[in-house]
Design a protein around this motif. Structure first.
Motif, mmCIF file in Angstrom:
data_model
loop_
_atom_site.group_PDB
_atom_site.id
_atom_site.type_symbol
_atom_site.label_atom_id
_atom_site.label_comp_id
_atom_site.label_asym_id
_atom_site.label_seq_id
_atom_site.Cartn_x
_atom_site.Cartn_y
_atom_site.Cartn_z
ATOM 1 N N ALA A 662 -9.508 -5.760 3.953
ATOM 2 C CA ALA A 662 -9.877 -4.387 3.628
ATOM 3 C C ALA A 662 -9.691 -3.456 4.812
ATOM 4 O O ALA A 662 -9.455 -2.257 4.636
ATOM 5 C CB ALA A 662 -11.336 -4.343 3.151
ATOM 6 N N TYR A 665 -6.324 -1.876 4.662
ATOM 7 C CA TYR A 665 -5.970 -1.178 3.429
ATOM 8 C C TYR A 665 -6.086 0.327 3.637
ATOM 9 O O TYR A 665 -7.131 0.839 4.044
ATOM 10 C CB TYR A 665 -6.893 -1.632 2.293
ATOM 11 C CG TYR A 665 -6.685 -0.873 1.000
ATOM 12 C CD1 TYR A 665 -5.609 -1.169 0.167
ATOM 13 C CD2 TYR A 665 -7.564 0.154 0.628
ATOM 14 C CE1 TYR A 665 -5.417 -0.468 -1.008
ATOM 15 C CE2 TYR A 665 -7.371 0.854 -0.558
ATOM 16 C CZ TYR A 665 -6.291 0.538 -1.367
ATOM 17 O OH TYR A 665 -6.093 1.232 -2.531
ATOM 18 N N ASP A 666 -5.002 1.049 3.369
ATOM 19 C CA ASP A 666 -4.984 2.515 3.495
ATOM 20 C C ASP A 666 -3.943 3.050 2.530
ATOM 21 O O ASP A 666 -2.799 3.293 2.903
ATOM 22 C CB ASP A 666 -4.660 2.933 4.933
ATOM 23 C CG ASP A 666 -4.631 4.446 5.118
ATOM 24 O OD1 ASP A 666 -5.047 5.168 4.184
ATOM 25 O OD2 ASP A 666 -4.181 4.904 6.184
ATOM 26 N N ILE A 667 -4.318 3.215 1.274
ATOM 27 C CA ILE A 667 -3.348 3.589 0.248
ATOM 28 C C ILE A 667 -2.735 4.948 0.541
ATOM 29 O O ILE A 667 -1.545 5.176 0.302
ATOM 30 C CB ILE A 667 -4.009 3.562 -1.156
ATOM 31 C CG1 ILE A 667 -2.952 3.707 -2.261
ATOM 32 C CG2 ILE A 667 -5.078 4.626 -1.258
ATOM 33 C CD1 ILE A 667 -2.047 2.523 -2.400
ATOM 34 N N SER A 672 -0.769 -0.684 1.033
ATOM 35 C CA SER A 672 -1.363 -1.251 -0.174
ATOM 36 C C SER A 672 -1.139 -2.749 -0.165
ATOM 37 O O SER A 672 -0.370 -3.277 0.645
ATOM 38 C CB SER A 672 -0.739 -0.635 -1.424
ATOM 39 O OG SER A 672 0.641 -0.967 -1.484
ATOM 40 N N GLN A 726 2.088 6.317 -5.595
ATOM 41 C CA GLN A 726 1.117 5.325 -6.048
ATOM 42 C C GLN A 726 1.297 5.065 -7.540
ATOM 43 O O GLN A 726 1.539 5.989 -8.312
ATOM 44 C CB GLN A 726 -0.311 5.814 -5.776
ATOM 45 C CG GLN A 726 -0.620 6.044 -4.310
ATOM 46 C CD GLN A 726 -2.019 6.587 -4.098
ATOM 47 O OE1 GLN A 726 -2.918 6.380 -4.916
ATOM 48 N NE2 GLN A 726 -2.209 7.307 -2.991
ATOM 49 N N ASP A 728 -0.071 2.235 -10.920
ATOM 50 C CA ASP A 728 -0.981 1.196 -11.391
ATOM 51 C C ASP A 728 -0.212 -0.116 -11.518
ATOM 52 O O ASP A 728 0.775 -0.198 -12.264
ATOM 53 C CB ASP A 728 -1.563 1.598 -12.740
ATOM 54 C CG ASP A 728 -2.567 0.575 -13.285
ATOM 55 O OD1 ASP A 728 -2.819 -0.441 -12.592
ATOM 56 O OD2 ASP A 728 -3.067 0.783 -14.402
ATOM 57 N N ASN A 745 -11.790 -7.507 -5.548
ATOM 58 C CA ASN A 745 -10.972 -6.599 -4.730
ATOM 59 C C ASN A 745 -10.157 -5.681 -5.649
ATOM 60 O O ASN A 745 -8.935 -5.809 -5.755
ATOM 61 C CB ASN A 745 -10.023 -7.394 -3.829
ATOM 62 C CG ASN A 745 -10.749 -8.383 -2.943
ATOM 63 O OD1 ASN A 745 -11.353 -8.028 -1.942
ATOM 64 N ND2 ASN A 745 -10.693 -9.660 -3.342
ATOM 65 N N ASP A 747 -9.076 -2.782 -5.419
ATOM 66 C CA ASP A 747 -8.064 -1.918 -4.816
ATOM 67 C C ASP A 747 -6.655 -2.504 -4.888
ATOM 68 O O ASP A 747 -5.661 -1.755 -4.753
ATOM 69 C CB ASP A 747 -8.400 -1.641 -3.340
ATOM 70 C CG ASP A 747 -9.608 -0.723 -3.199
ATOM 71 O OD1 ASP A 747 -9.882 0.028 -4.156
ATOM 72 O OD2 ASP A 747 -10.257 -0.748 -2.147
ATOM 73 N N THR A 750 -3.821 -1.003 -7.323
ATOM 74 C CA THR A 750 -3.066 0.217 -7.037
ATOM 75 C C THR A 750 -2.010 -0.103 -5.996
ATOM 76 O O THR A 750 -2.314 -0.505 -4.876
ATOM 77 C CB THR A 750 -3.982 1.337 -6.521
ATOM 78 O OG1 THR A 750 -4.981 1.625 -7.498
ATOM 79 C CG2 THR A 750 -3.178 2.595 -6.228
#
Length: 921
Positions: A662, A665-667, A672, A726, A728, A745, A747, A750
């Motif tokens: 995590a 993680y920085d969308i 991603s 981004q 789905d 998780n 996230d 995405t």
């Protein structure tokens, strides 16, 4: 109207065809005048190449658009061996060579994707992965003319952003007599047969039958063309250029080989016309071509700086490039490869035109075009041992040659079959590889049009029409690793002695010979076994693209005066609605999903063309239009490859469990868990607002002209590179991870999609000058001589990313020129032609059959022809000729990183010679 005989443009084409038919009727030297004719006069008969030039000039002169044209010298004889070569001689056009022959065309600096091809006014499908037409599918011998529209009008459907090439076949009712024509050519290459088992000579045969029946109300034209044409090439292919020492460039590896190919093509064309009266006309056209291109490639792949080989001290460096030295520990891969392409092209169309009353004419046109293409790219390896370091190594001296490639000195005998074994010399995990991509492309079109003649006023007629198309293109790819049946890729096997051939000479790289064998028979012998390649990058090479298009158009034609100045032209608009969709696999990381996306859009494309005769035989033409080019098919594909960002998550943390980091993680910042890359069915067409101005002066006798033109295209929505967004990816996450891990998780569902996008665009602009000067227009003693010349300068710039420097448009050469000097008199004909283009960014097939852009060096190609046509007597109607193509053996050279020292591919094809005859009755 759709039929090329009624509307203003169609009348133009019919007039040009009639002019061509008349000139062909006159092509035989004049017979004695009737003794009863009291006014004997000298009759000047214009034949052959000069006749073709004059017919082309007539089309250019009478057109309301800015066009270039090619006309046949005789039935079954365009001025060059291929359509692409003839097109490349037109002002502002240039060809890119493939395997020694011109194949695709750039118009005014825009690459093949921006030019469309029509056959008898009907849109055609393409054999490649994109929309660029591969003109070698269409035999030049079966065409009567080609017209390239540089400025469109509303009635021109299937138009390209750069230009539209309309290929024309013979119209039997435009002729007034039965015609039978035959021609034959024998050809050979001065390189001979570079590979054992290859052909060093070939042939071309062409036949035509044209006739009229039932008081000239029924016309029939049937033609066939068959050819077997060999090509030879010596090719140098570099792996790349890493640095050594103080940053000097060093050859990383090489893949030099000799290639022998044979193009076999058989094609048929047929036209049936029915014109029972002046009010009704029906035309049925059919075209079929079966195309096979078979190649054998033999060479030695030499992993050098990027392998276990070592550069020895004492090497020589010039201008930052290591030009001479010695590598030790070289273990080459002896390659016996084949490449094969088979394509079947079919086109069918039926047109009916009916005069409804004194004002209205209507027409209906239905057409179908299809192509089926199958490729095979097969590699077979041999070497001294399985895996690097297990067999005998070579110590190789190397030195940069004048051609841009290197020559070597070797300590091994690569022609020794006891030393060179079937194996995996570099430990790549295979002893060969085979790829079998296939493509299907079909297009069905319907066109309905009505025209109302206007007898008074500024307008001459108004046309309204509806054009609909349904196109589907499908690509599939099957790839297999090749192993040895007796031990996978980790063993060795002697080459079966019954399959051994004479060694192949690699003198051009300093190696006397290499072991050669029949790779196809080897594949069928049971020595090999196939292991399917199911990697995601292979699965995602398959896709389907569908397009439905509806075009409504309205055009007003002008034939009047502006003051005392005659003016002809048109203005109108097209309303284009397109629905596109694609289906393909979304594969990777163990997931295999089907993905479909669609898009629809509409465009309004206005256009205007006017031709002002400002003085006798002097015209000023103005054209303005909005044009568009739909995205490449392979850019529209839905197939996408799934990847995992190992900085964010993994499928195995070392204990067999997935893991999510995590902290990384920085969308929003592009970090991603899952990523996906591929094409985009959401792409919109590239558009351009264009304006053209041309000034043309024609000589009074119709045999010459001089012209100058300027043009500018402001390009928008250019397709380039990739952009991230981004999306789905729940379906992909469910296929890769278990539900508990996803619930813990969320996230990871995405992801980030990398896809091609429409960007802002840029511009392309330039100037063109062209002339044909018959010698007798300069001085009487030059009668028979002539000069045909053109030059164009084009500049372009697109900026797909505002944070990066602008780039030139692929396919653009700033300078393009053509020069032909000819002589024709008394049945004797001779000409020498030179076409050249400056360096450009070309599209080539790279590793894995993917599309790559590379810098291509400037080139200059020289061709020549000499011939004689017999006059009245026993041999009347017979012509003999000899041709030489690429007489100076001009190389095709690409290089890397904008650095001409880093030669990537250097190909030489030798000169091709043809001798032959044609006969007409």
């Amino acid at each position: 109207m759709i039929n090329q005989r009624t509307t203003r443009r169609d009348w133009l084409m019919a007039s040009a065809a009639s002019t061509l038919a008349l000139s062909m009727t006159l092509a035989a030297p004049a017979s004695a005048q009737d003794d009863a004719d009291d006014q004997a006069s000298d009759v000047i008969t214009v034949t052959g190449f000069r006749s073709a030039i004059e017919n082309s000039i007539a089309v250019k002169r009478e057109s309301t658009s800015i066009v270039e044209a090619i006309s046949a010298e005789d039935i079954g004889r365009l001025p060059d061996n291929s359509i692409a070569e003839s097109l490349a001689r037109l002002p502002g056009l240039a060809a890119q060579r493939l395997r020694g022959r011109a194949q695709v065309i750039s118009v005014r600096g825009l690459g093949p994707d921006f030019t469309t091809a029509l056959l008898n006014g009907r849109e055609q499908v393409t054999a490649g992965d994109n929309r660029g037409v591969e003109f070698d599918q269409y035999p030049s011998e079966l065409l009567s003319s080609v017209v390239v529209y540089k400025t469109p009008d509303a009635q021109l459907v299937g138009q390209g952003l750069a230009g539209t090439a309309d290929l024309r076949t013979v119209r039997p009712l435009d002729r007034d007599e039965q015609t039978i024509a035959l021609s034959a050519r024998y050809e050979w290459n001065n390189y001979g047969a570079l590979n054992a088992g290859s052909e060093d000579s070939g042939h071309r045969l062409t036949g035509f039958y044209i006739d009229q029946f039932a008081d000239d109300t029924i016309g029939l034209a049937i033609g066939f063309a068959t050819q077997s044409s060999p090509t030879q090439s010596e090719r140098w292919d570099a792996w790349g250029y890493p640095t050594v020492g103080a940053g000097d460039l060093l050859l990383g590896g090489a893949k030099p080989y000799v290639e022998s190919r044979e193009l076999e093509r058989t094609a048929f064309v047929g036209t049936l016309e029915f014109e029972p009266n002046a009010n009704s006309h029906t035309t049925i056209d059919a075209f079929y071509s079966q195309f096979e291109d078979t190649g054998i490639l033999r060479g030695i792949e030499l992993p050098l700086a990027w392998s276990g080989a070592s550069l020895q001290p004492g090497y020589t460096t010039e201008d930052g490039l290591v030009t001479a030295g010695t590598f030790s520990g070289v273990q080459g891969v002896v390659r016996n490869d084949t490449r094969f392409r088979e394509a079947d092209v079919m086109s069918f169309g039926i047109n009916h035109e009916q005069t409804l009353n004194e004002h209205w004419t209507g027409s209906l046109d239905l057409s179908y075009s299809s192509v089926s293409r199958d490729d095979t790219d097969y590699e077979s390896y041999a070497g001294t041992g399985s895996g690097y370091g297990t067999g005998a190594s070579d110590t190789m001296a190397f030195e940069l040659g004048g051609s841009g490639g290197f020559v070597f000195g070797s300590s091994l005998d690569y022609a020794d079959p006891s030393l060179m074994l079937l194996t995996d010399p570099q430990g790549w995990g295979q002893v060969g590889f085979i790829k079998r991509p296939s493509t299907e492309d079909t297009l069905t079109a319907l066109r309905v049009e009505a025209e109302r003649e206007i007898s008074q006023g500024f307008f001459s007629s108004v046309e309204v029409g509806l054009y609909t198309t349904d196109r589907e293109k499908t690509k599939r790819s099957v790839e297999d690793f090749i192993d040895l049946a007796n031990g996978g890729a980790t063993n060795t096997t002697a080459i079966p002695s019954n399959l051994l051939l004479e060694p192949t000479s690699l003198d051009f790289i300093g190696i006397a010979g290499m072991v050669s064998y029949d790779p196809i028979s080897l594949l069928n012998s049971g020595v090999y076994s196939l292991r399917p390649n199911l990697n995601a990058d292979v699965l995602t090479k398959s896709w389907d693209v569908e397009e439905q298009q509806v075009i409504g158009y309205l055009q007003a034609n002008v034939d009047s005066f502006l003051g005392d100045t005659p003016v002809r032209g048109n203005f109108g608009l097209q309303i284009v609605h397109t629905e596109q969709s694609s289906t393909g696999p979304r594969a990777g990381q163990g997931a295999l999903l089907s993905y479909t996306e669609s898009e629809s859009y509409s465009h309004i494309l206005p256009s205007a063309n006017f031709s002002f005769e400002v003085a006798e035989n002097t015209f000023v033409r103005v054209g303005a239009a909005r044009t568009m080019a739909r995205p490449r098919m392979d850019e529209l594909r839905a197939s996408q490859e799934i990847g995992i960002n190992n900085q964010v998550c993994t499928t195995n943390d070392g204990t067999g469990n997935p893991a999510f980091n995590a902290a990384n993680y920085d969308i929003a910042g592009g970090q991603s868990c899952l990523t996906v890359s591929g094409g985009s069915p959401r792409l919109r067409p590239v558009t351009a607002d264009a304006i053209d101005l041309s000034v043309e002066h024609y000589f009074a006798d119709g045999g010459g002209y001089i012209s100058a033109a300027i043009f500018n295209k402001d390009i928008d929505n250019y397709v380039f590179g990739s952009s991230a967004r981004q999306i789905d990816m729940t379906d992909a996450a469910n296929a890769i991870f278990d539900s508990a891990f996803i619930a813990a998780n969320p996230d990871i569902t995405t992801g980030i999609l990398y896809e091609p996008v429409n960007t802002d665009g840029g511009y392309i602009r330039g100037i063109e000058v062209a002339t044909n000067i018959p010698g007798d227009a300069v001085a009487p003693w030059l009668d028979g001589f002539g000069l045909l010349a053109s030059y164009s300068y084009t500049e372009s710039e697109v900026q797909p990313d505002p944070n990066q420097a602008p780039i030139a448009i692929p396919g653009l050469s700033e300078n393009v020129g053509n020069l032909t000097v000819y002589y024709e008199r008394g049945g004797f004909e001779a000409r020498v032609s030179n076409r050249w283009r400056s360096e450009f960014l070309g599209e080539v097939t790279g590793f894995g059959a993917n599309r790559e852009f590379r810098n291509i060096e400037a080139e200059s190609v020289i061709d020549a022809q000499i011939g004689y046509e017999f006059g009245p007597g026993q041999f009347e109607g017979l012509s003999i000729f000899a041709q030489g193509n690429n007489l100076t053996d001009e190389a095709f050279v690409s290089y890397l990183n904008d650095d001409p020292r880093q030669v990537k591919d250097y190909q030489q094809y030798g000169a091709t010679y043809l001798i032959g005859f044609s006969w007409r009755r």
